[in-house]
Design a protein around this motif. Sequence first.
Motif, PDB file in Angstrom:
ATOM      1  N   LEU A 132     -88.728 -30.966 -27.848  1.00 48.81           N
ATOM      2  CA  LEU A 132     -87.861 -31.645 -28.809  1.00 48.81           C
ATOM      3  C   LEU A 132     -88.417 -31.519 -30.228  1.00 48.81           C
ATOM      4  O   LEU A 132     -87.665 -31.378 -31.201  1.00 48.81           O
ATOM      5  CB  LEU A 132     -87.701 -33.111 -28.427  1.00 48.81           C
ATOM      6  CG  LEU A 132     -86.885 -33.366 -27.146  1.00 48.81           C
ATOM      7  CD1 LEU A 132     -86.945 -34.843 -26.772  1.00 48.81           C
ATOM      8  CD2 LEU A 132     -85.441 -32.911 -27.316  1.00 48.81           C
ATOM      9  N   LEU A 133     -89.745 -31.550 -30.329  1.00 50.53           N
ATOM     10  CA  LEU A 133     -90.378 -31.357 -31.632  1.00 50.53           C
ATOM     11  C   LEU A 133     -90.043 -29.983 -32.187  1.00 50.53           C
ATOM     12  O   LEU A 133     -89.697 -29.849 -33.376  1.00 50.53           O
ATOM     13  CB  LEU A 133     -91.893 -31.517 -31.495  1.00 50.53           C
ATOM     14  CG  LEU A 133     -92.724 -31.152 -32.725  1.00 50.53           C
ATOM     15  CD1 LEU A 133     -92.417 -32.091 -33.879  1.00 50.53           C
ATOM     16  CD2 LEU A 133     -94.220 -31.174 -32.382  1.00 50.53           C
ATOM     17  N   GLU A 134     -90.144 -28.945 -31.358  1.00 49.42           N
ATOM     18  CA  GLU A 134     -89.835 -27.602 -31.824  1.00 49.42           C
ATOM     19  C   GLU A 134     -88.381 -27.503 -32.278  1.00 49.42           C
ATOM     20  O   GLU A 134     -88.078 -26.854 -33.292  1.00 49.42           O
ATOM     21  CB  GLU A 134     -90.129 -26.575 -30.734  1.00 49.42           C
ATOM     22  CG  GLU A 134     -89.998 -25.139 -31.206  1.00 49.42           C
ATOM     23  CD  GLU A 134     -90.603 -24.121 -30.249  1.00 49.42           C
ATOM     24  OE1 GLU A 134     -90.046 -23.013 -30.157  1.00 49.42           O
ATOM     25  OE2 GLU A 134     -91.630 -24.439 -29.613  1.00 49.42           O
ATOM     26  N   CYS A 135     -87.485 -28.153 -31.549  1.00 51.22           N
ATOM     27  CA  CYS A 135     -86.076 -28.167 -31.962  1.00 51.22           C
ATOM     28  C   CYS A 135     -85.921 -28.848 -33.325  1.00 51.22           C
ATOM     29  O   CYS A 135     -85.166 -28.370 -34.187  1.00 51.22           O
ATOM     30  CB  CYS A 135     -85.229 -28.885 -30.921  1.00 51.22           C
ATOM     31  SG  CYS A 135     -85.056 -27.996 -29.354  1.00 51.22           S
ATOM     32  N   ALA A 136     -86.623 -29.966 -33.525  1.00 52.87           N
ATOM     33  CA  ALA A 136     -86.549 -30.680 -34.807  1.00 52.87           C
ATOM     34  C   ALA A 136     -87.104 -29.828 -35.940  1.00 52.87           C
ATOM     35  O   ALA A 136     -86.521 -29.770 -37.038  1.00 52.87           O
ATOM     36  CB  ALA A 136     -87.318 -31.992 -34.710  1.00 52.87           C
ATOM     37  N   VAL A 137     -88.232 -29.159 -35.688  1.00 56.26           N
ATOM     38  CA  VAL A 137     -88.823 -28.284 -36.702  1.00 56.26           C
ATOM     39  C   VAL A 137     -87.864 -27.155 -37.064  1.00 56.26           C
ATOM     40  O   VAL A 137     -87.661 -26.844 -38.243  1.00 56.26           O
ATOM     41  CB  VAL A 137     -90.169 -27.714 -36.195  1.00 56.26           C
ATOM     42  CG1 VAL A 137     -90.637 -26.557 -37.075  1.00 56.26           C
ATOM     43  CG2 VAL A 137     -91.230 -28.815 -36.153  1.00 56.26           C
ATOM     44  N   ASN A 138     -87.254 -26.551 -36.054  1.00 51.59           N
ATOM     45  CA  ASN A 138     -86.306 -25.459 -36.303  1.00 51.59           C
ATOM     46  C   ASN A 138     -85.113 -25.936 -37.124  1.00 51.59           C
ATOM     47  O   ASN A 138     -84.653 -25.239 -38.041  1.00 51.59           O
ATOM     48  CB  ASN A 138     -85.825 -24.862 -34.980  1.00 51.59           C
ATOM     49  CG  ASN A 138     -86.904 -24.104 -34.241  1.00 51.59           C
ATOM     50  OD1 ASN A 138     -87.929 -23.732 -34.819  1.00 51.59           O
ATOM     51  ND2 ASN A 138     -86.707 -23.886 -32.949  1.00 51.59           N
ATOM     52  N   MET A 139     -84.604 -27.105 -36.800  1.00 49.42           N
ATOM     53  CA  MET A 139     -83.464 -27.642 -37.547  1.00 49.42           C
ATOM     54  C   MET A 139     -83.840 -27.932 -38.995  1.00 49.42           C
ATOM     55  O   MET A 139     -83.067 -27.651 -39.912  1.00 49.42           O
ATOM     56  CB  MET A 139     -82.941 -28.903 -36.857  1.00 49.42           C
ATOM     57  CG  MET A 139     -82.297 -28.639 -35.499  1.00 49.42           C
ATOM     58  SD  MET A 139     -81.656 -30.121 -34.690  1.00 49.42           S
ATOM     59  CE  MET A 139     -80.175 -30.413 -35.686  1.00 49.42           C
ATOM     60  N   ARG A 140     -85.026 -28.472 -39.190  1.00 47.52           N
ATOM     61  CA  ARG A 140     -85.483 -28.735 -40.565  1.00 47.52           C
ATOM     62  C   ARG A 140     -85.616 -27.441 -41.346  1.00 47.52           C
ATOM     63  O   ARG A 140     -85.205 -27.366 -42.519  1.00 47.52           O
ATOM     64  CB  ARG A 140     -86.825 -29.476 -40.532  1.00 47.52           C
ATOM     65  CG  ARG A 140     -87.323 -29.865 -41.925  1.00 47.52           C
ATOM     66  CD  ARG A 140     -88.614 -30.661 -41.869  1.00 47.52           C
ATOM     67  NE  ARG A 140     -89.749 -29.873 -41.391  1.00 47.52           N
ATOM     68  CZ  ARG A 140     -90.998 -30.317 -41.330  1.00 47.52           C
ATOM     69  NH1 ARG A 140     -91.267 -31.564 -41.683  1.00 47.52           N
ATOM     70  NH2 ARG A 140     -91.976 -29.543 -40.892  1.00 47.52           N
ATOM     71  N   GLU A 141     -86.154 -26.397 -40.714  1.00 47.10           N
ATOM     72  CA  GLU A 141     -86.325 -25.116 -41.395  1.00 47.10           C
ATOM     73  C   GLU A 141     -84.983 -24.438 -41.681  1.00 47.10           C
ATOM     74  O   GLU A 141     -84.880 -23.624 -42.603  1.00 47.10           O
ATOM     75  CB  GLU A 141     -87.229 -24.208 -40.571  1.00 47.10           C
ATOM     76  CG  GLU A 141     -88.670 -24.709 -40.519  1.00 47.10           C
ATOM     77  CD  GLU A 141     -89.580 -23.848 -39.678  1.00 47.10           C
ATOM     78  OE1 GLU A 141     -89.078 -22.946 -38.968  1.00 47.10           O
ATOM     79  OE2 GLU A 141     -90.813 -24.076 -39.719  1.00 47.10           O
TER      80      GLU A 141
END
Length: 292
Positions: A132-141
């Motif tokens: 979920l963290l990786e998904c959040a990071v990707n969305m932020r980027e």
Amino acid sequence: MSFEIVVDSCYNLGNAYAQKHNLNVLSLAYIVDGKEHAGYTKGQELDYAAFYGRLREKASASTAQITSVQAEEMCRPILEAGKDMLYLGFSSGLSGTFSAVRTALEELKTEFPDRKIYYVDSLSVTVGLGLLLECAVNMREEGRSVEETHAWLEDNKQKVLHFFTIDDLFHLKRGGRLSATKALMGSALNVKPTLMVNPEGKLVPIGKSKGRKKALDSVIECTQHVDAGLFNKIFVVHGDVADDAKYVADGIKAKNPSMEVEVFYLDPVIGVHAGPGVVATIFMSSTYKRNS
């Protein structure tokens, strides 16, 4: 950067990932033979082999959750700098950390009314939180807002599946998740349970196998439910059993040749309760329900 991300240290993707993506990591702690160790120290990798070696020797081990004070100390500077923030927490079904951090953030909301402060109870463990963290990071980027990212995480967190098998039932017994009688019988009969994380973020048994290889095959088989359209990786985590993790990763690749498979050591904060020998597969699915 549109907003800051704060995450519990048991996200399990490694120290380098946190530094690469400028994450704010709340360090949970684990205690071995009375000595407390930080679950995260910037720029330092954990000595997994030494940790699991002590568990194999049946060393006394426990964990310590984050306090509201610790959470406030990390999050206040973010808000004072005029930044918005999103916190992703380890499952509230297994730890009081999320509740403690949420308490701190609710207090900070009144002090910083102009700041956007969101939090997500991941209801996940180890690289389930990391996924979920990786998904959040990707969305932020990608330029997505903190509101959009928060909403997506809440809508999709139940689609993160965790399947795992335990080699030594001693650690589940010590953590109160298995009776002493069942642990003794299981060990004597060479029974290896398969477990998953349920909708409340708690560990539940879903099957058992006679022997280690059959247990490993069971967690490989569970990956048939993967949905690459949601998240195109399958994670494998292990408690210092690299050969078994490779066996599972190779089996996954044979069944899912188009999927990316990443292998990690299991974070010590979770490893205290699962013990050496645990092997897990974690991925996203749009069809299989956590309470299946």
